[in-house]
Design an enzyme around this catalytic site. Sequence first.
Site, mmCIF file in Angstrom:
data_model
loop_
_atom_site.group_PDB
_atom_site.id
_atom_site.type_symbol
_atom_site.label_atom_id
_atom_site.label_comp_id
_atom_site.label_asym_id
_atom_site.label_seq_id
_atom_site.Cartn_x
_atom_site.Cartn_y
_atom_site.Cartn_z
ATOM 1 N N ASN A 1 -14.615 -25.734 -6.025
ATOM 2 C CA ASN A 1 -14.620 -27.204 -5.969
ATOM 3 C C ASN A 1 -13.847 -27.817 -7.127
ATOM 4 O O ASN A 1 -13.482 -28.993 -7.093
ATOM 5 C CB ASN A 1 -16.054 -27.729 -6.003
ATOM 6 N N ARG A 2 -13.603 -27.005 -8.151
ATOM 7 C CA ARG A 2 -12.850 -27.491 -9.313
ATOM 8 C C ARG A 2 -11.459 -27.961 -8.879
ATOM 9 O O ARG A 2 -10.893 -28.878 -9.473
ATOM 10 C CB ARG A 2 -12.745 -26.387 -10.367
ATOM 11 N N ALA A 3 -10.920 -27.334 -7.843
ATOM 12 C CA ALA A 3 -9.591 -27.706 -7.340
ATOM 13 C C ALA A 3 -9.589 -29.144 -6.833
ATOM 14 O O ALA A 3 -8.718 -29.947 -7.195
ATOM 15 C CB ALA A 3 -9.166 -26.752 -6.225
ATOM 16 N N THR B 1 -9.991 -31.642 -9.718
ATOM 17 C CA THR B 1 -8.786 -31.738 -10.549
ATOM 18 C C THR B 1 -7.686 -32.521 -9.846
ATOM 19 O O THR B 1 -6.980 -33.312 -10.479
ATOM 20 C CB THR B 1 -8.271 -30.333 -10.931
ATOM 21 N N ASP C 1 -8.381 -20.427 -12.892
ATOM 22 C CA ASP C 1 -9.059 -21.556 -12.252
ATOM 23 C C ASP C 1 -9.564 -22.583 -13.257
ATOM 24 O O ASP C 1 -9.717 -23.760 -12.944
ATOM 25 C CB ASP C 1 -10.230 -21.027 -11.412
#
Length: 365
Positions: free
Chosen positions: A279-281, A284, A198
Amino acid sequence: MMIMQYIYPFTAIVGQEKMKKALILNAINPKIGGVLIRGEKGTAKSTAVRALADLLPEIEIVEGCPFNCDPNGNLCDICKEKKKRGELKTTKKKMKVVNLPIGATEDRVIGTLDIEKAIKEGIKALEPGILAEANRNILYIDEVNLLDDHIIDVLLDAAAMGWNIIEREGVKIKHPSRFILVGTMNPEEGELRPQILDRFGLMVDVEGLNDVKDRVEVIKRVEEFNENPEAFYKKFEEEQNKLRERIIKARELLNKVEISDDLLEFISKVCIELGIQTNRADITVVRTAKALAAYNGRTYVTIDDVKEAMELALPHRMRRKPFEPPQLNKEKLEQMINEFKQQNNKDNEEKEEHKDDDVKKNMMK
Protein backbone atom coordinates in the site's frame (compact mmCIF):
# COMPACT_ATOMS: atom_id res chain seq x y z
CA MET A 1 38.61 37.03 6.76
CA MET A 2 35.92 34.49 5.81
CA ILE A 3 36.21 32.99 2.32
CA MET A 4 32.85 32.33 0.62
CA GLN A 5 32.59 28.77 -0.66
CA TYR A 6 30.35 28.52 -3.70
CA ILE A 7 28.33 25.41 -4.53
CA TYR A 8 27.64 24.53 -8.16
CA PRO A 9 24.10 25.90 -8.78
CA PHE A 10 21.19 23.46 -9.05
CA THR A 11 19.77 25.32 -12.05
CA ALA A 12 23.12 25.05 -13.86
CA ILE A 13 22.99 21.25 -14.01
CA VAL A 14 22.52 20.19 -17.63
CA GLY A 15 19.86 17.54 -18.30
CA GLN A 16 18.89 14.91 -15.70
CA GLU A 17 15.45 16.53 -15.42
CA LYS A 18 13.81 13.50 -13.82
CA MET A 19 16.42 13.37 -11.05
CA LYS A 20 16.10 17.10 -10.39
CA LYS A 21 12.30 16.86 -10.29
CA ALA A 22 12.41 13.95 -7.81
CA LEU A 23 14.69 15.95 -5.51
CA ILE A 24 12.49 19.05 -5.74
CA LEU A 25 9.33 17.06 -4.94
CA ASN A 26 10.97 15.65 -1.81
CA ALA A 27 11.96 19.17 -0.83
CA ILE A 28 8.31 20.23 -1.19
CA ASN A 29 7.07 17.23 0.81
CA PRO A 30 9.68 15.15 2.69
CA LYS A 31 6.87 12.72 3.61
CA ILE A 32 7.22 11.32 0.08
CA GLY A 33 10.01 9.25 1.60
CA GLY A 34 13.18 10.24 -0.19
CA VAL A 35 14.65 9.27 -3.53
CA LEU A 36 16.95 6.50 -4.69
CA ILE A 37 19.16 7.58 -7.60
CA ARG A 38 20.67 4.72 -9.60
CA GLY A 39 23.43 5.28 -12.12
CA GLU A 40 27.11 5.20 -12.92
CA LYS A 41 29.61 7.61 -11.43
CA GLY A 42 29.94 10.99 -13.12
CA THR A 43 26.22 11.50 -13.79
CA ALA A 44 25.83 14.54 -11.47
CA LYS A 45 24.17 12.60 -8.63
CA SER A 46 26.17 14.03 -5.72
CA THR A 47 26.42 17.45 -7.43
CA ALA A 48 22.62 17.66 -7.57
CA VAL A 49 22.20 16.70 -3.90
CA ARG A 50 24.67 19.33 -2.67
CA ALA A 51 23.20 21.90 -5.03
CA LEU A 52 19.71 21.21 -3.65
CA ALA A 53 20.82 21.99 -0.09
CA ASP A 54 22.30 25.28 -1.25
CA LEU A 55 19.15 26.12 -3.22
CA LEU A 56 16.60 25.54 -0.46
CA PRO A 57 15.50 28.40 1.83
CA GLU A 58 16.87 28.81 5.35
CA ILE A 59 15.09 26.96 8.14
CA GLU A 60 14.05 28.38 11.51
CA ILE A 61 15.47 26.35 14.41
CA VAL A 62 15.57 26.51 18.20
CA GLU A 63 18.83 28.23 19.08
CA GLY A 64 21.38 25.85 20.62
CA CYS A 65 19.28 22.70 20.04
CA PRO A 66 21.45 19.73 18.97
CA PHE A 67 18.49 18.34 17.02
CA ASN A 68 17.64 21.48 14.98
CA CYS A 69 14.12 21.46 16.45
CA ASP A 70 11.43 23.35 14.56
CA PRO A 71 9.97 25.96 16.99
CA ASN A 72 6.60 25.54 15.25
CA GLY A 73 6.75 21.75 14.96
CA ASN A 74 7.83 18.65 16.87
CA LEU A 75 10.15 19.44 19.78
CA CYS A 76 12.63 17.39 21.79
CA ASP A 77 12.11 17.21 25.58
CA ILE A 78 14.68 19.95 26.21
CA CYS A 79 12.94 22.38 23.84
CA LYS A 80 9.53 21.48 25.30
CA GLU A 81 10.78 22.52 28.74
CA LYS A 82 12.20 25.76 27.33
CA LYS A 83 8.87 26.49 25.64
CA LYS A 84 6.99 25.96 28.92
CA ARG A 85 9.32 28.45 30.61
CA GLY A 86 9.00 30.91 27.73
CA GLU A 87 12.72 30.64 27.00
CA LEU A 88 12.54 29.30 23.44
CA LYS A 89 14.90 31.43 21.33
CA THR A 90 15.08 30.92 17.59
CA THR A 91 17.53 31.52 14.81
CA LYS A 92 17.82 30.72 11.10
CA LYS A 93 20.35 28.57 9.28
CA LYS A 94 21.00 27.06 5.87
CA MET A 95 20.11 23.45 5.28
CA LYS A 96 23.07 21.15 4.81
CA VAL A 97 23.95 17.73 3.44
CA VAL A 98 24.72 15.19 6.16
CA ASN A 99 26.78 12.29 4.81
CA LEU A 100 26.35 8.77 6.14
CA PRO A 101 29.63 6.81 5.97
CA ILE A 102 29.32 3.25 4.63
CA GLY A 103 30.96 1.80 7.75
CA ALA A 104 28.74 3.69 10.23
CA THR A 105 27.69 1.72 13.32
CA GLU A 106 24.20 1.78 14.83
CA ASP A 107 25.42 3.92 17.75
CA ARG A 108 26.97 6.40 15.31
CA VAL A 109 23.66 6.61 13.46
CA ILE A 110 21.11 6.80 16.29
CA GLY A 111 23.36 8.14 19.06
CA THR A 112 24.81 6.69 22.27
CA LEU A 113 23.04 6.64 25.60
CA ASP A 114 24.44 6.61 29.13
CA ILE A 115 21.78 4.48 30.87
CA GLU A 116 22.40 5.64 34.44
CA LYS A 117 22.47 9.27 33.37
CA ALA A 118 19.40 8.79 31.16
CA ILE A 119 17.30 7.59 34.12
CA LYS A 120 18.05 10.87 35.93
CA GLU A 121 18.40 13.38 33.10
CA GLY A 122 16.46 11.92 30.15
CA ILE A 123 17.45 13.18 26.71
CA LYS A 124 20.39 15.17 28.09
CA ALA A 125 22.19 11.82 28.49
CA LEU A 126 22.09 11.22 24.73
CA GLU A 127 25.21 11.73 22.66
CA PRO A 128 23.53 12.76 19.38
CA GLY A 129 24.20 10.70 16.27
CA ILE A 130 23.82 11.23 12.54
CA LEU A 131 20.00 11.16 12.75
CA ALA A 132 20.12 14.13 15.13
CA GLU A 133 22.33 16.09 12.77
CA ALA A 134 20.15 15.11 9.81
CA ASN A 135 16.90 16.45 11.30
CA ARG A 136 15.47 19.03 8.85
CA ASN A 137 18.49 18.62 6.58
CA ILE A 138 19.37 16.29 3.69
CA LEU A 139 20.68 12.84 4.65
CA TYR A 140 22.88 11.59 1.82
CA ILE A 141 23.96 7.96 1.50
CA ASP A 142 26.37 7.31 -1.34
CA GLU A 143 26.59 3.65 -2.41
CA VAL A 144 23.54 2.84 -0.29
CA ASN A 145 23.55 -0.70 -1.72
CA LEU A 146 26.81 -1.38 0.16
CA LEU A 147 25.37 -0.28 3.51
CA ASP A 148 24.44 -2.86 6.17
CA ASP A 149 20.74 -3.82 5.84
CA HIS A 150 20.09 -3.24 9.55
CA ILE A 151 21.45 0.32 9.34
CA ILE A 152 19.25 1.00 6.30
CA ASP A 153 16.21 -0.26 8.24
CA VAL A 154 17.02 2.08 11.15
CA LEU A 155 17.33 5.05 8.78
CA LEU A 156 14.17 4.26 6.88
CA ASP A 157 12.18 3.76 10.09
CA ALA A 158 13.26 7.22 11.26
CA ALA A 159 12.46 8.72 7.86
CA ALA A 160 8.96 7.19 7.91
CA MET A 161 8.10 8.19 11.51
CA GLY A 162 9.92 11.52 11.68
CA TRP A 163 11.40 10.43 15.03
CA ASN A 164 14.60 8.71 16.11
CA ILE A 165 13.83 6.34 19.00
CA ILE A 166 16.65 4.96 21.15
CA GLU A 167 15.78 2.11 23.51
CA ARG A 168 18.34 0.63 25.90
CA GLU A 169 17.60 -1.62 28.88
CA GLY A 170 14.05 -0.37 29.31
CA VAL A 171 15.01 3.29 28.87
CA LYS A 172 13.38 5.03 25.88
CA ILE A 173 14.57 8.37 24.49
CA LYS A 174 13.38 10.03 21.28
CA HIS A 175 13.95 13.19 19.28
CA PRO A 176 12.60 14.61 15.99
CA SER A 177 14.35 13.29 12.89
CA ARG A 178 12.62 14.35 9.70
CA PHE A 179 14.91 14.72 6.72
CA ILE A 180 15.10 14.52 2.94
CA LEU A 181 16.61 11.08 2.32
CA VAL A 182 18.73 10.63 -0.79
CA GLY A 183 20.46 7.37 -1.59
CA THR A 184 22.69 6.87 -4.62
CA MET A 185 24.04 3.63 -6.04
CA ASN A 186 25.71 2.03 -9.01
CA PRO A 187 23.61 -1.07 -9.84
CA GLU A 188 26.69 -2.78 -11.25
CA GLU A 189 28.03 -2.99 -7.67
CA GLY A 190 25.00 -4.87 -6.33
CA GLU A 191 21.26 -4.37 -5.89
CA LEU A 192 19.10 -3.57 -2.88
CA ARG A 193 16.61 -6.08 -1.49
CA PRO A 194 12.99 -5.49 -2.67
CA GLN A 195 11.96 -4.82 0.96
CA ILE A 196 14.52 -1.99 1.14
CA LEU A 197 13.67 -0.66 -2.33
CA ASP A 198 10.02 -0.34 -1.31
CA ARG A 199 10.97 1.94 1.58
CA PHE A 200 12.36 4.61 -0.76
CA GLY A 201 9.58 6.92 -1.92
CA LEU A 202 10.86 7.57 -5.44
CA MET A 203 13.46 6.05 -7.72
CA VAL A 204 15.27 7.52 -10.70
CA ASP A 205 17.69 5.90 -13.14
CA VAL A 206 20.29 8.35 -14.46
CA GLU A 207 22.53 7.85 -17.46
CA GLY A 208 25.34 9.80 -19.04
CA LEU A 209 24.27 12.51 -21.50
CA ASN A 210 24.12 11.22 -25.09
CA ASP A 211 23.53 14.54 -26.82
CA VAL A 212 26.75 16.18 -28.07
CA LYS A 213 25.47 19.72 -27.41
CA ASP A 214 24.56 18.82 -23.82
CA ARG A 215 27.97 17.27 -23.17
CA VAL A 216 29.75 20.30 -24.61
CA GLU A 217 27.60 22.57 -22.43
CA VAL A 218 28.59 20.56 -19.35
CA ILE A 219 32.29 21.01 -20.20
CA LYS A 220 31.86 24.77 -20.68
CA ARG A 221 29.90 25.25 -17.45
CA VAL A 222 32.21 23.16 -15.28
CA GLU A 223 35.28 24.95 -16.64
CA GLU A 224 33.61 28.33 -16.14
CA PHE A 225 32.64 27.45 -12.57
CA ASN A 226 36.13 26.21 -11.69
CA GLU A 227 37.72 29.33 -13.16
CA ASN A 228 35.49 31.84 -11.36
CA PRO A 229 32.90 30.28 -8.98
CA GLU A 230 31.56 33.64 -7.80
CA ALA A 231 30.86 35.00 -11.29
CA PHE A 232 29.32 31.69 -12.38
CA TYR A 233 27.10 31.56 -9.29
CA LYS A 234 25.88 35.13 -9.90
CA LYS A 235 25.11 34.22 -13.50
CA PHE A 236 22.52 31.70 -12.27
CA GLU A 237 21.37 33.69 -9.24
CA GLU A 238 18.10 34.85 -10.81
CA GLU A 239 17.16 31.30 -11.87
CA GLN A 240 18.08 30.00 -8.41
CA ASN A 241 15.90 32.62 -6.72
CA LYS A 242 12.95 31.85 -9.01
CA LEU A 243 13.16 28.12 -8.30
CA ARG A 244 13.58 28.73 -4.57
CA GLU A 245 10.45 30.92 -4.52
CA ARG A 246 8.55 28.31 -6.51
CA ILE A 247 9.45 25.64 -3.93
CA ILE A 248 8.45 27.93 -1.04
CA LYS A 249 5.07 28.65 -2.67
CA ALA A 250 4.53 24.95 -3.37
CA ARG A 251 5.16 24.12 0.29
CA GLU A 252 2.60 26.72 1.34
CA LEU A 253 0.06 25.41 -1.18
CA LEU A 254 0.57 21.69 -0.49
CA ASN A 255 -2.00 21.31 2.32
CA LYS A 256 -4.67 22.90 0.12
CA VAL A 257 -4.21 20.42 -2.74
CA GLU A 258 -7.10 17.97 -3.21
CA ILE A 259 -7.37 14.75 -5.18
CA SER A 260 -10.66 13.30 -6.47
CA ASP A 261 -12.02 9.91 -5.45
CA ASP A 262 -11.90 8.88 -9.13
CA LEU A 263 -8.14 9.45 -9.20
CA LEU A 264 -7.64 7.66 -5.88
CA GLU A 265 -9.52 4.65 -7.26
CA PHE A 266 -7.48 4.82 -10.46
CA ILE A 267 -4.19 4.82 -8.52
CA SER A 268 -5.17 1.74 -6.53
CA LYS A 269 -6.48 0.00 -9.65
CA VAL A 270 -3.17 0.57 -11.48
CA CYS A 271 -1.14 -0.74 -8.53
CA ILE A 272 -3.28 -3.89 -8.42
CA GLU A 273 -3.08 -4.38 -12.21
CA LEU A 274 0.71 -4.05 -12.11
CA GLY A 275 0.96 -6.62 -9.32
CA ILE A 276 2.24 -4.18 -6.70
CA GLN A 277 1.31 -5.57 -3.28
CA THR A 278 2.43 -2.80 -0.93
CA ASN A 279 0.00 0.00 0.00
CA ARG A 280 3.04 2.24 0.36
CA ALA A 281 3.01 2.56 -3.44
CA ASP A 282 -0.51 4.04 -3.54
CA ILE A 283 0.25 6.47 -0.71
CA THR A 284 3.52 7.61 -2.28
CA VAL A 285 1.86 8.21 -5.66
CA VAL A 286 -0.80 10.38 -3.97
CA ARG A 287 1.77 12.42 -2.03
CA THR A 288 3.94 12.86 -5.11
CA ALA A 289 0.99 13.85 -7.32
CA LYS A 290 -0.08 16.45 -4.75
CA ALA A 291 3.46 17.84 -4.61
CA LEU A 292 3.48 18.06 -8.42
CA ALA A 293 0.16 19.94 -8.39
CA ALA A 294 1.49 22.38 -5.77
CA TYR A 295 4.73 22.82 -7.73
CA ASN A 296 2.62 23.77 -10.76
CA GLY A 297 0.58 26.23 -8.69
CA ARG A 298 -2.64 24.20 -8.54
CA THR A 299 -4.87 23.09 -5.67
CA TYR A 300 -6.14 20.01 -7.52
CA VAL A 301 -4.43 16.89 -8.89
CA THR A 302 -4.74 15.97 -12.58
CA ILE A 303 -4.31 12.62 -14.32
CA ASP A 304 -1.02 13.95 -15.75
CA ASP A 305 0.24 14.57 -12.19
CA VAL A 306 -0.68 10.99 -11.34
CA LYS A 307 1.09 9.63 -14.42
CA GLU A 308 4.30 11.52 -13.63
CA ALA A 309 4.09 10.45 -9.99
CA MET A 310 3.69 6.80 -11.01
CA GLU A 311 6.76 6.96 -13.24
CA LEU A 312 8.78 7.99 -10.17
CA ALA A 313 7.08 5.93 -7.46
CA LEU A 314 6.30 2.56 -9.06
CA PRO A 315 9.23 1.14 -11.11
CA HIS A 316 11.23 -0.10 -8.10
CA ARG A 317 8.12 -1.68 -6.60
CA MET A 318 7.33 -3.82 -9.64
CA ARG A 319 7.81 -7.56 -9.36
CA ARG A 320 10.85 -8.67 -11.36
CA LYS A 321 13.18 -11.57 -11.93
CA PRO A 322 16.64 -11.72 -10.29
CA PHE A 323 19.21 -9.39 -11.95
CA GLU A 324 16.44 -7.68 -13.93
CA PRO A 325 16.49 -3.85 -13.57
CA PRO A 326 13.43 -2.14 -12.02
CA GLN A 327 11.13 -0.88 -14.75
CA LEU A 328 7.55 0.18 -15.23
CA ASN A 329 5.25 -1.40 -17.79
CA LYS A 330 4.72 1.90 -19.61
CA GLU A 331 2.47 0.44 -22.32
CA LYS A 332 0.09 -0.97 -19.71
CA LEU A 333 0.12 2.32 -17.78
CA GLU A 334 -0.51 4.38 -20.93
CA GLN A 335 -3.41 2.11 -21.87
CA MET A 336 -5.02 2.48 -18.43
CA ILE A 337 -4.55 6.26 -18.46
CA ASN A 338 -6.20 6.53 -21.89
CA GLU A 339 -9.11 4.40 -20.65
CA PHE A 340 -9.46 6.67 -17.61
CA LYS A 341 -9.45 9.80 -19.79
CA GLN A 342 -12.04 8.34 -22.15
CA GLN A 343 -14.31 7.35 -19.26
CA ASN A 344 -13.81 10.75 -17.67
CA ASN A 345 -14.74 12.53 -20.92
CA LYS A 346 -17.80 10.30 -21.27
CA ASP A 347 -18.90 11.06 -17.69
CA ASN A 348 -18.44 14.80 -18.28
CA GLU A 349 -20.50 14.64 -21.48
CA GLU A 350 -23.30 12.84 -19.63
CA LYS A 351 -23.21 15.47 -16.89
CA GLU A 352 -23.49 18.23 -19.51
CA GLU A 353 -26.45 16.42 -21.13
CA HIS A 354 -28.22 16.18 -17.77
CA LYS A 355 -27.57 19.90 -17.22
CA ASP A 356 -29.09 20.71 -20.63
CA ASP A 357 -32.13 18.54 -19.85
CA ASP A 358 -32.61 20.31 -16.53
CA VAL A 359 -32.39 23.71 -18.24
CA LYS A 360 -35.02 22.69 -20.82
CA LYS A 361 -37.36 21.38 -18.10
CA ASN A 362 -37.04 24.63 -16.15
CA MET A 363 -37.76 26.67 -19.28
CA MET A 364 -40.93 24.65 -19.96
CA LYS A 365 -42.31 25.26 -16.45
